[in-house]
Enzyme design. Structure first.
Site, short mmCIF file in Angstrom:
data_model
loop_
_atom_site.label_atom_id
_atom_site.label_comp_id
_atom_site.label_asym_id
_atom_site.label_seq_id
_atom_site.Cartn_x
_atom_site.Cartn_y
_atom_site.Cartn_z
N ASP A 21 0.84 -1.21 0.00
CA ASP A 21 0.00 0.00 0.00
C ASP A 21 0.87 1.25 0.00
O ASP A 21 1.94 1.28 0.60
CB ASP A 21 -0.90 -0.01 1.24
CG ASP A 21 -2.02 1.01 1.15
OD1 ASP A 21 -2.33 1.45 0.02
OD2 ASP A 21 -2.58 1.36 2.19
N ARG A 34 -0.17 8.65 -10.26
CA ARG A 34 -0.23 7.43 -9.46
C ARG A 34 0.52 6.28 -10.12
O ARG A 34 1.17 5.49 -9.44
CB ARG A 34 -1.70 7.03 -9.24
CG ARG A 34 -2.47 7.97 -8.33
CD ARG A 34 -3.93 7.54 -8.22
NE ARG A 34 -4.02 6.20 -7.67
CZ ARG A 34 -4.03 5.91 -6.37
NH1 ARG A 34 -3.94 6.87 -5.48
NH2 ARG A 34 -4.14 4.66 -5.97
N ASN A 69 -10.32 -2.79 -6.84
CA ASN A 69 -9.48 -1.93 -7.69
C ASN A 69 -10.04 -1.74 -9.09
O ASN A 69 -9.67 -0.79 -9.79
CB ASN A 69 -8.05 -2.49 -7.79
CG ASN A 69 -7.26 -2.36 -6.50
OD1 ASN A 69 -6.34 -3.12 -6.26
ND2 ASN A 69 -7.61 -1.38 -5.67
#
Length: 248
Positions: A21, A34, A69
């Protein structure tokens, strides 16, 4: 004394699971997208896999992509899938060199065809590996795992192959995606978040949790050693008292 030198080689956890994470936050701190964080995380994966293999960990399960996700922005999901294909192709020779077997758990039928092909080929090429088994949790969630296990077991009951009275913990575990693997003894989670995020819900019942504030791209082999050492310093009672454990 370094964490590596302090580790007791006779008490290495057989199965270590990792929630990787913090990639997005790592990238944001550096002014990047990201996907930059996901790309930068490959070194952390490589270091962790090699450290686990060096210590003799039998199973290392990495939470690579959850069923939740899929709800992320489409462009990020597509970039992640492309990165997955590239990484599997790039790392397969290293897995072979280190005698590491690759497996996957999750609803992998949801992955793009290119990902499924690369994954299947890498698993076939590394199938003879007798060292650490690297398990990628892809399109996986703990609730999905329990639901698919219950559905398959229900089908067996409906077909008359299993009697309802036979259904118990051991039988249900045979239908989980991790059937044949020991439950994780240690779960490592980076980024400081203190939750298991729908990961291996059944299997983590008595797992030791190790939470680090490090964001995943910064995680290295020495941090893996520190997690294993912290695990070895704990008393695992499984519902018993300390006094019971000392009775020979």
């Amino acid at each position: 004394m370094s964490a590596r030198s302090a580790i007791d080689s006779a008490r290495i956890p057989a199965h270590v699971a990792v929630i990787m994470d913090g990639n997005g936050r790592w990238a944001k701190k550096r002014g990047g997208l990201r996907i930059f964080g996901h790309q930068s995380a490959i070194t952390a994966v490589r270091d962790t896999v090699e450290a686990a293999a060096e210590l003799g960990v039998q199973y290392l399960t990495l939470y690579a992509f959850s069923t939740e996700n899929w709800g992320r922005p489409k462009h990020e999901v597509m970039a992640l899938m492309q990165l997955l294909v590239h990484t599997i192709r790039q790392e397969t020779p290293t897995l072979l060199k280190n005698n590491i077997r690759l497996q996957a758990i999750g609803d992998t039928s949801q992955l793009p065809d290119a990902c499924q092909r690369e994954l299947a080929e890498a698993m076939e090429l590394t199938a003879a590996g007798s060292g650490t088994t690297l398990v990628l949790a892809l399109s996986y969630s703990g609730r999905w795992d329990l639901a698919q296990a219950a559905r398959r077991l229900a089908e067996e009951v409906a077909a008359g192959n299993v009697q309802p009275a036979e259904v118990g913990e051991d039988l249900l575990a045979r239908y989980l995606a991790t059937a044949g693997m020991p439950d994780p003894e240690l779960l490592i989670r980076t980024s400081g978040e203190q939750r298991i995020s729908n990961f291996l819900l059944w299997q983590l019942a008595y797992t030791e949790l190790y939470i680090t504030e490090l964001l995943w791209p910064d995680f290295r082999r020495e941090h893996f050693y520190e997690a294993v050492l912290a695990y070895q310093r704990r008393e695992r009672r499984f519902g018993k008292t300390s006094e019971q454990l000392t009775v020979s």
